[in-house]
Scaffold this motif. Structure first.
Motif, PDB file in Angstrom:
ATOM      1  N   VAL A 304      -9.834 -50.076 101.534  1.00  0.00           N
ATOM      2  CA  VAL A 304      -9.888 -51.565 101.327  1.00  0.00           C
ATOM      3  C   VAL A 304     -11.144 -51.977 101.797  1.00  0.00           C
ATOM      4  N   LEU A 305     -11.387 -51.819 103.058  1.00  0.00           N
ATOM      5  CA  LEU A 305     -12.678 -52.414 103.649  1.00  0.00           C
ATOM      6  C   LEU A 305     -13.835 -51.956 103.188  1.00  0.00           C
ATOM      7  N   LYS A 306     -13.931 -50.548 102.729  1.00  0.00           N
ATOM      8  CA  LYS A 306     -15.099 -50.141 102.318  1.00  0.00           C
ATOM      9  C   LYS A 306     -15.094 -50.677 100.750  1.00  0.00           C
ATOM     10  N   GLU A 307     -14.001 -50.755  99.876  1.00  0.00           N
ATOM     11  CA  GLU A 307     -14.248 -51.006  98.647  1.00  0.00           C
ATOM     12  C   GLU A 307     -14.765 -52.625  98.689  1.00  0.00           C
ATOM     13  N   SER A 308     -14.437 -53.506  99.615  1.00  0.00           N
ATOM     14  CA  SER A 308     -14.896 -54.865  99.847  1.00  0.00           C
ATOM     15  C   SER A 308     -16.373 -54.987  99.995  1.00  0.00           C
ATOM     16  N   GLU A 309     -16.701 -53.885 100.959  1.00  0.00           N
ATOM     17  CA  GLU A 309     -18.311 -53.658 101.296  1.00  0.00           C
ATOM     18  C   GLU A 309     -18.930 -53.365 100.032  1.00  0.00           C
ATOM     19  N   GLU A 310     -18.483 -52.700  99.093  1.00  0.00           N
ATOM     20  CA  GLU A 310     -19.086 -52.142  98.068  1.00  0.00           C
ATOM     21  C   GLU A 310     -19.138 -53.192  96.860  1.00  0.00           C
ATOM     22  N   ALA A 311     -18.014 -54.122  96.897  1.00  0.00           N
ATOM     23  CA  ALA A 311     -18.248 -55.152  95.861  1.00  0.00           C
ATOM     24  C   ALA A 311     -19.411 -55.998  96.380  1.00  0.00           C
ATOM     25  N   VAL A 312     -19.445 -56.501  97.553  1.00  0.00           N
ATOM     26  CA  VAL A 312     -20.469 -57.368  98.064  1.00  0.00           C
ATOM     27  C   VAL A 312     -21.947 -56.834  98.063  1.00  0.00           C
ATOM     28  N   ARG A 313     -22.031 -55.518  97.786  1.00  0.00           N
ATOM     29  CA  ARG A 313     -23.207 -54.752  97.944  1.00  0.00           C
ATOM     30  C   ARG A 313     -23.697 -54.962  96.454  1.00  0.00           C
ATOM     31  N   ARG A 314     -22.620 -54.734  95.410  1.00  0.00           N
ATOM     32  CA  ARG A 314     -23.004 -54.744  93.858  1.00  0.00           C
ATOM     33  C   ARG A 314     -23.310 -56.334  93.688  1.00  0.00           C
ATOM     34  N   LEU A 315     -22.868 -57.159  94.253  1.00  0.00           N
ATOM     35  CA  LEU A 315     -22.695 -58.687  94.168  1.00  0.00           C
ATOM     36  C   LEU A 315     -24.340 -58.870  94.537  1.00  0.00           C
ATOM     37  N   ALA A 316     -24.866 -58.312  95.729  1.00  0.00           N
ATOM     38  CA  ALA A 316     -26.402 -58.699  95.913  1.00  0.00           C
ATOM     39  C   ALA A 316     -27.258 -57.738  95.287  1.00  0.00           C
ATOM     40  N   MET A 317     -27.044 -56.922  94.397  1.00  0.00           N
ATOM     41  CA  MET A 317     -27.887 -56.293  93.449  1.00  0.00           C
ATOM     42  C   MET A 317     -27.641 -56.458  92.090  1.00  0.00           C
ATOM     43  N   THR A 318     -26.890 -57.611  91.676  1.00  0.00           N
ATOM     44  CA  THR A 318     -26.590 -57.973  90.470  1.00  0.00           C
ATOM     45  C   THR A 318     -27.216 -59.218  89.996  1.00  0.00           C
ATOM     46  N   ASP A 319     -27.638 -59.337  88.775  1.00  0.00           N
ATOM     47  CA  ASP A 319     -28.355 -60.463  88.272  1.00  0.00           C
ATOM     48  C   ASP A 319     -27.177 -61.276  87.739  1.00  0.00           C
ATOM     49  N   HIS A 320     -26.798 -62.449  88.430  1.00  0.00           N
ATOM     50  CA  HIS A 320     -25.592 -63.422  88.139  1.00  0.00           C
ATOM     51  C   HIS A 320     -25.508 -63.821  86.536  1.00  0.00           C
ATOM     52  N   LEU A 321     -26.636 -63.978  85.932  1.00  0.00           N
ATOM     53  CA  LEU A 321     -26.379 -64.582  84.587  1.00  0.00           C
ATOM     54  C   LEU A 321     -26.249 -63.305  83.537  1.00  0.00           C
ATOM     55  N   THR A 322     -26.751 -62.310  83.615  1.00  0.00           N
ATOM     56  CA  THR A 322     -26.750 -61.377  82.435  1.00  0.00           C
ATOM     57  C   THR A 322     -25.768 -60.203  83.137  1.00  0.00           C
ATOM     58  N   GLY A 323     -25.531 -59.989  84.163  1.00  0.00           N
ATOM     59  CA  GLY A 323     -24.604 -58.849  84.826  1.00  0.00           C
ATOM     60  C   GLY A 323     -25.786 -57.534  84.721  1.00  0.00           C
ATOM     61  N   LEU A 324     -27.137 -57.802  84.554  1.00  0.00           N
ATOM     62  CA  LEU A 324     -27.852 -56.488  84.639  1.00  0.00           C
ATOM     63  C   LEU A 324     -28.220 -56.241  86.292  1.00  0.00           C
ATOM     64  N   SER A 325     -29.058 -55.359  86.458  1.00  0.00           N
ATOM     65  CA  SER A 325     -29.762 -55.055  87.582  1.00  0.00           C
ATOM     66  C   SER A 325     -30.555 -56.326  87.895  1.00  0.00           C
ATOM     67  N   ASN A 326     -30.630 -56.567  89.310  1.00  0.00           N
ATOM     68  CA  ASN A 326     -31.701 -57.760  89.562  1.00  0.00           C
ATOM     69  C   ASN A 326     -32.920 -57.029  90.083  1.00  0.00           C
ATOM     70  N   ARG A 327     -33.843 -57.834  90.765  1.00  0.00           N
ATOM     71  CA  ARG A 327     -35.074 -57.530  91.114  1.00  0.00           C
ATOM     72  C   ARG A 327     -34.999 -56.626  92.191  1.00  0.00           C
ATOM     73  N   ALA A 328     -34.091 -56.829  93.295  1.00  0.00           N
ATOM     74  CA  ALA A 328     -34.219 -55.901  94.463  1.00  0.00           C
ATOM     75  C   ALA A 328     -33.536 -54.613  94.032  1.00  0.00           C
ATOM     76  N   HIS A 329     -32.394 -54.491  93.001  1.00  0.00           N
ATOM     77  CA  HIS A 329     -31.979 -53.180  92.913  1.00  0.00           C
ATOM     78  C   HIS A 329     -33.053 -52.526  91.915  1.00  0.00           C
ATOM     79  N   PHE A 330     -33.902 -53.152  90.975  1.00  0.00           N
ATOM     80  CA  PHE A 330     -34.726 -52.699  90.467  1.00  0.00           C
ATOM     81  C   PHE A 330     -35.983 -52.070  91.046  1.00  0.00           C
ATOM     82  N   SER A 331     -36.340 -52.637  92.260  1.00  0.00           N
ATOM     83  CA  SER A 331     -37.383 -52.119  93.279  1.00  0.00           C
ATOM     84  C   SER A 331     -36.897 -50.801  94.104  1.00  0.00           C
ATOM     85  N   GLN A 332     -35.541 -50.781  94.466  1.00  0.00           N
ATOM     86  CA  GLN A 332     -34.870 -49.395  95.068  1.00  0.00           C
ATOM     87  C   GLN A 332     -34.887 -48.610  94.171  1.00  0.00           C
ATOM     88  N   SER A 333     -34.366 -48.784  92.709  1.00  0.00           N
ATOM     89  CA  SER A 333     -34.267 -47.638  91.910  1.00  0.00           C
ATOM     90  C   SER A 333     -35.505 -46.882  91.355  1.00  0.00           C
TER      91      SER A 333
END
Length: 485
Positions: A304-333
């Motif tokens: 449960v703890l790891k799933e919470s951490e993953e949800a937060v990580r996905r939130l930090a890597m997602t564009d909130h308006l479109t649901g697409l990858s955001n600039r931070a995730h784009f740079s890493q990818s």
């Protein structure tokens, strides 16, 4: 434009675990979710006016020592003492994730109250020590009793009556000692059961292992289903990547580099899914030559703890308006694609897209229509690309697509053409017919650039030339040919 805080409120504020958003430099609390307000006993406004140093009861030197200890033990959490509004102090595990919050750096801290766990651990060690002391004392007592019995046996020739009394006394005393020992063992088992963790014992020299029932339940089995058990039982269930990581950590313990073994691993559940387990242990006995002989430890389910951490990580890597990858995730990818292409001698393509007439639409129809249009464009691009391609909203009305494993440049151009045609079709947004166009620039790695930064620059140059010339879609190769002519 849609406000970015809506998904943030849904994930952050409604999360069941206490969460604080903290400014790294000053320690000021930027925000606190509902669970944090209930845990600390302060309302949201009060927490926002406080600094984490007010809550954390450790001094600056103690905080630094704890961070250094966490680094040495290779764990991704810290153990602090936090003071609540009612004056009580709780022991907590703090998992912190750095991210960008509203344009500035922040730390997202997830707090877990482990005061009860700490108390149970101390009680467990207390009873274990008591049990060992009782066993030692009883061993000495029985040894003494055996000597007494021998003397009584020698006196048998003197009087049978005295001998029978002595034998009866020793028999009763031994039974009483066994009853006390069984009672102590029962209390120890109850304490372990109360902690709800799996336990394991391992003979490092022979490979023999002993697991309790909870150890098997964590991975969905009954203990008898896994018998006969050994270290091979663990290796068969553990993720191959984590087996290697675990072995490396064990070697550090055996070499005396760290005092205890602490490793987060994935184990295959009986139903086929992976569960996360926190595996901890210590060497409890060494050979005369200084080699590890026996280890004991625990397994705790932290899925449960790891799933919470993953949800937060996905939130930090997602564009909130479109649901697409955001600039931070784009740079890493993009950097990751460069590394893979270099390692495997492969190629990939980068598209940069800019909506030509978005600003007039946004100005004339308002932000709600503009936001809905951006969402529609995002869905259109996703439909025109493959599942493995990475579609990103870079910012504003700019998008990017990373295309890997393409068969030829014609495939990339065909994809860009589909995107251009679909976006150029009139669309209904909130009862209004909207028509826009898009300019697309394409660069290829490694033909056009040998770094991620240069690849973006080349694709941008092609895109702006396409916008300027009305070409709609332009590759950097074509841009160079035009510039040369």
């Amino acid at each position: 434009m849609a406000q970015d805080y809506l998904p943030y409120e849904q994930v952050f504020q409604k999360h069941s675990a206490p969460m604080l958003m903290i400014e790294p430099a000053s320690g000021s609390i930027i925000d606190a979710n509902k669970a944090a307000q209930e845990f600390y006993g302060y309302d949201r406004a009060t927490l926002r006016s406080m600094a984490i140093q007010t809550i954390n009861q450790l001094t600056a030197e103690q905080v630094l020592a704890e961070r250094q200890l966490a680094q040495r033990e290779d764990r991704n959490f810290f153990i602090f003492r936090h003071k609540l509004a009612d004056g009580s102090v709780r022991t907590v595990e703090v998992h912190s994730t750095p991210l960008e919050f509203r344009g500035r750096p922040a730390l997202l801290s997830i707090i877990h109250d482990i005061s009860a766990d700490r108390g149970r651990q101390e009680e467990l060690w207390h009873y274990k020590n008591r049990l060992e002391e009782m066993v030692d004392a009883k061993s000495k007592e029985l040894a003494s009793a055996n000597e007494t019995r021998d003397r009584w046996m020698l006196a048998l020739v003197i009087t049978l009556t005295v001998s029978l009394i002595a034998v009866g006394f020793l028999f009763l005393e031994r039974n009483a000692a066994h009853r006390r020992l069984r009672s102590s063992e029962q209390r120890l088992r109850e304490i372990i059961f109360g902690t709800n963790v799996g336990t394991w014992e391992w003979n490092v020299q022979t490979g023999a292992a002993v697991y309790n029932k909870r150890w098997a339940e964590i991975v969905g089995y009954k203990l008898e289903e896994l018998e006969p058990v050994s270290t091979e039982t663990w290796e068969k269930l553990a993720h191959p990547d984590d087996v290697k990581k675990s072995q490396e950590k064990l070697e550090e313990v055996f070499a005396g580099k760290v005092p205890a073994y602490d490793c987060e691993i994935r184990m295959r559940h009986k139903d086929g899914r992976w569960v996360w387990v926190l595996d901890r242990g210590r060497v409890v006995e060494w050979t005369k030559d200084g080699e590890p002989l026996r280890m004991s430890g625990t397994h705790a389910d932290i899925t449960v703890l790891k799933e919470s951490e993953e949800a937060v990580r996905r939130l930090a890597m997602t564009d909130h308006l479109t649901g697409l990858s955001n600039r931070a995730h784009f740079s890493q990818s993009l950097e990751e694609n460069v590394r893979i292409a270099d390692r495997e001698n492969r190629k990939f393509a980068l598209m940069m897209l800019d909506l030509n007439t978005f600003k007039p639409v946004n100005d004339s129809h308002g932000h709600p229509v503009g936001d809905a249009l951006l969402q529609e464009v995002a869905e259109t691009i996703k439909k025109c690309t493959r599942d493995g391609d990475i579609v990103t909203r870079v910012g504003g009305d700019e998008f990017a697509v990373i295309i890997g494993d393409y068969c030829g440049e014609d495939d990339v151009l065909s994809c860009a053409g589909r995107i251009y045609r679909e976006i150029s079709k009139p669309t209904e947004i909130q009862g209004k017919t909207i028509s826009i166009s898009v300019s697309i620039g394409i660069s290829y790695y490694p033909d056009d650039a040998d770094t991620a930064t240069e690849l973006i620059k080349r694709a941008d140059q092609a895109m702006y030339q396409a916008k300027k010339s009305g070409s709609n879609v332009l590759t950097y190769k074509t841009f160079r040919m035009r510039a040369a002519s």
